[in-house]
Design an enzyme around this catalytic site. Structure first.
Site, mmCIF file in Angstrom:
data_model
loop_
_atom_site.group_PDB
_atom_site.id
_atom_site.type_symbol
_atom_site.label_atom_id
_atom_site.label_comp_id
_atom_site.label_asym_id
_atom_site.label_seq_id
_atom_site.Cartn_x
_atom_site.Cartn_y
_atom_site.Cartn_z
ATOM 1 N N ARG A 46 -16.985 -33.863 65.175
ATOM 2 C CA ARG A 46 -16.959 -35.046 66.039
ATOM 3 C C ARG A 46 -15.530 -35.556 66.181
ATOM 4 O O ARG A 46 -15.097 -35.955 67.261
ATOM 5 C CB ARG A 46 -17.838 -36.149 65.445
ATOM 6 C CG ARG A 46 -19.315 -35.833 65.488
ATOM 7 C CD ARG A 46 -20.119 -36.993 64.919
ATOM 8 N NE ARG A 46 -21.510 -36.605 64.776
ATOM 9 C CZ ARG A 46 -22.242 -36.762 63.675
ATOM 10 N NH1 ARG A 46 -21.714 -37.351 62.611
ATOM 11 N NH2 ARG A 46 -23.481 -36.375 63.636
ATOM 12 N N PHE A 56 -28.113 -32.217 73.289
ATOM 13 C CA PHE A 56 -28.743 -32.293 71.950
ATOM 14 C C PHE A 56 -28.000 -33.354 71.127
ATOM 15 O O PHE A 56 -27.526 -33.092 70.022
ATOM 16 C CB PHE A 56 -28.707 -30.932 71.234
ATOM 17 C CG PHE A 56 -29.242 -29.783 72.040
ATOM 18 C CD1 PHE A 56 -30.607 -29.505 72.028
ATOM 19 C CD2 PHE A 56 -28.409 -28.989 72.818
ATOM 20 C CE1 PHE A 56 -31.111 -28.432 72.763
ATOM 21 C CE2 PHE A 56 -28.907 -27.928 73.559
ATOM 22 C CZ PHE A 56 -30.252 -27.647 73.533
ATOM 23 N N ASP A 94 -31.005 -35.813 75.023
ATOM 24 C CA ASP A 94 -31.837 -35.329 73.911
ATOM 25 C C ASP A 94 -33.296 -35.462 74.342
ATOM 26 O O ASP A 94 -33.650 -36.357 75.109
ATOM 27 C CB ASP A 94 -31.588 -36.137 72.640
ATOM 28 C CG ASP A 94 -32.046 -35.393 71.380
ATOM 29 O OD1 ASP A 94 -31.187 -34.872 70.650
ATOM 30 O OD2 ASP A 94 -33.270 -35.343 71.129
ATOM 31 N N SER A 95 -34.141 -34.559 73.835
ATOM 32 C CA SER A 95 -35.551 -34.613 74.222
ATOM 33 C C SER A 95 -36.327 -35.655 73.412
ATOM 34 O O SER A 95 -37.488 -35.923 73.715
ATOM 35 C CB SER A 95 -36.194 -33.232 74.056
ATOM 36 O OG SER A 95 -36.040 -32.802 72.723
ATOM 37 N N ALA A 109 -32.667 -30.148 77.369
ATOM 38 C CA ALA A 109 -31.256 -29.867 77.635
ATOM 39 C C ALA A 109 -31.074 -28.727 78.635
ATOM 40 O O ALA A 109 -30.202 -28.774 79.507
ATOM 41 C CB ALA A 109 -30.539 -29.535 76.330
ATOM 42 N N ASP A 148 -25.097 -28.606 70.897
ATOM 43 C CA ASP A 148 -25.412 -28.593 69.453
ATOM 44 C C ASP A 148 -26.930 -28.552 69.240
ATOM 45 O O ASP A 148 -27.524 -29.521 68.763
ATOM 46 C CB ASP A 148 -24.802 -29.837 68.789
ATOM 47 C CG ASP A 148 -25.005 -29.830 67.276
ATOM 48 O OD1 ASP A 148 -25.177 -28.745 66.690
ATOM 49 O OD2 ASP A 148 -25.001 -30.930 66.685
ATOM 50 N N CYS A 204 -26.661 -24.017 64.004
ATOM 51 C CA CYS A 204 -26.899 -24.401 62.607
ATOM 52 C C CYS A 204 -27.977 -23.523 61.984
ATOM 53 O O CYS A 204 -28.539 -23.860 60.942
ATOM 54 C CB CYS A 204 -27.262 -25.879 62.506
ATOM 55 S SG CYS A 204 -28.731 -26.316 63.431
#
Ligand code: SAH
Length: 397
Positions: free
Chosen positions: A215, A231, A253-254, A283, A301, A341
């Site tokens: 960030r 995301f 974001d969902s 997204a 992300d 990730c």
């Protein structure tokens, strides 16, 4: 304490301090350990190797110690103090601009199956094993001794992570809280930016601490840019971009809950609401409708696309599709911060997926940097599987 005795020559990985014993390496178990019990691990010739938590499954023992007996009274105090000492040495604990960090990162801190995140006095614990789940009372007591008056509460959020076993009381809740503490929410500071963290309603322990340094990198490149944060969860990257001179940020974001939190975090930092727009959307669908060249800084992300090896092939395809969509839309001279990730997707495989994505678009794409998980998510050198977050900073013409 029951004994786990290995087959001949199966002690080698333990002698190299790898912290797992696979069930196939075991010749014999004395007694009948229950899942989560402490066991001693011995070589075929009777040599002591390690102590660990017994588990049912392909990983049969997760090692807690190669020497000290974990039943000694100050075991948790020692292990948590060591974890805290690393964060202090790295300048995270007691930094004036940051008061949240991961205190315990499983194998990376010699405590397989345990995650503890620290949010300005509140510790949120997640047990990923029955052994750690059963130890949570002792861990909570040690946290109180290690942090002293700085500790406000200890919250157990293991219901989604501890393997379900009959008899385990898988209900999240406070293991301890100071009399004056009432909130399920805490304001934290990260590199001087303010965030609300809600561990009861939020995902994981409430905040993705592993993106702190990335960030910061986004902040450093955001000035004068039109930013798309895909995301975004509670808006970590968005707040850094707005705080560092971005022209405008769109966050996607969902999760409705996450988007509500983004709005609160943007307001909390005092930004002009006209500089930020929230979209609760998928997204990939959002990207499809993005006009080419609208954004010159994108963050991608996504959640882990592969949670196990079997999902690897589909995950790589999904990373390729997503990255091709982002790379094709970013403005010439734009940056794309792209992440994975998924632990089972290693950095070479991820780079290959992004390479295939770039090739699909035919654009000029250069890798400016390779991004990682931060120091409070340390990788035990004897357990390279602990490396999970990887990213690329791309420059697209
Ligand atoms: N970048 C975030 C962390 C992202 S975690 C941060 O810095 O805090 C992954 C996020 O993806 C979650 O918030 C989840 O709600 C969201 N998500 C999952 N599937 C999605 C989809 N199909 N479209 C948009 N968001 C999605």
């Amino acid at each position: 304490m029951d004994k786990v005795i290995l087959r001949p020559r199966r002690e080698e990985s333990l002698l190299r301090y790898h912290p797992w014993v696979f069930s196939g390496a075991i010749a014999q178990i004395t007694g009948h350990p229950a899942e989560g019990d402490l066991v001693g691990v011995y070589a075929a010739d009777g040599r002591f190797l390690a102590y660990g938590h017994y588990q049912i499954g392909s990983i049969a023992v997760r090692v807690l110690s190669f020497d000290e007996d974990p039943t000694r009274a100050d075991f948790w105090d020692v292990m948590l103090s060591r974890a805290l000492a690393l964060r202090q040495a790295y300048g995270l604990e007691a930094a004036s601009h940051t008061n949240c960090y991961r205190l315990v990162h499983g194998e990376g801190d010699g405590l397989p199956g345990l995650i503890i995140d620290y949010y300005n006095g509140v510790c949120v614990l997640q047990a990923h094993s029955v052994g750690m789940f059963r130890a949570k009372g002792a861990i909570c007591a040690a946290l109180q001794r290690v942090y002293g008056a700085a500790l406000k509460a200890v919250y157990d959020k293991s219901s989604g992570t501890a393997p379900f076993k009959a008899g385990l009381d898988l209900v999240d809740g406070y293991l301890w809280k100071a009399g004056s503490f009432t909130d399920d929410e805490q304001e934290v500071l990260e590199n001087g930016h303010r965030f609300l963290v809600n561990w009861t309603e939020g995902q994981k322990t409430g905040f993705f601490l592993d993106q702190r340094e990335n960030r910061f990198r986004v902040g450093a490149l955001a000035r004068g840019r039109n930013v798309l944060n895909l995301f975004c969860y509670t808006g970590g990257f968005s707040v850094y971009a707005l705080g560092n001179g971005a022209l405008h940020v769109d966050s996607v974001d969902s999760s409705r809950k996450a988007m509500d939190m983004v709005d609160r975090n943007v307001a909390l930092n005092g930004f002009d609401p006209a500089m930020h727009t929230s979209y609760c959307a998928d997204a990939m669908e959002f990207l499809r409708d993005v006009p080419e060249g609208k954004y010159n800084l994108m963050i991608v992300d996504p959640p882990a696309f592969a949670k196990h090896r079997g999902a690897l092939k589909n995950a790589l395809r999904a990373y390729q599709r997503l990255n091709a969509a982002a790379i094709s839309k970013v403005a010439p001279g734009g940056f794309v911060f792209t992440f994975s990730c998924s632990q089972v997707v290693d950095k070479e495989a991820f780079a290959l997926a992004v390479f295939s994505a770039a090739a699909e678009t035919g654009r000029s794409v250069r890798i400016l940097d390779r991004l990682n998980q931060p120091a409070d998510h340390p990788v035990n050198i004897y357990h390279p599987e602990g490396e999970y977050l990887k990213g690329l900073l791309l420059y697209v013409e």
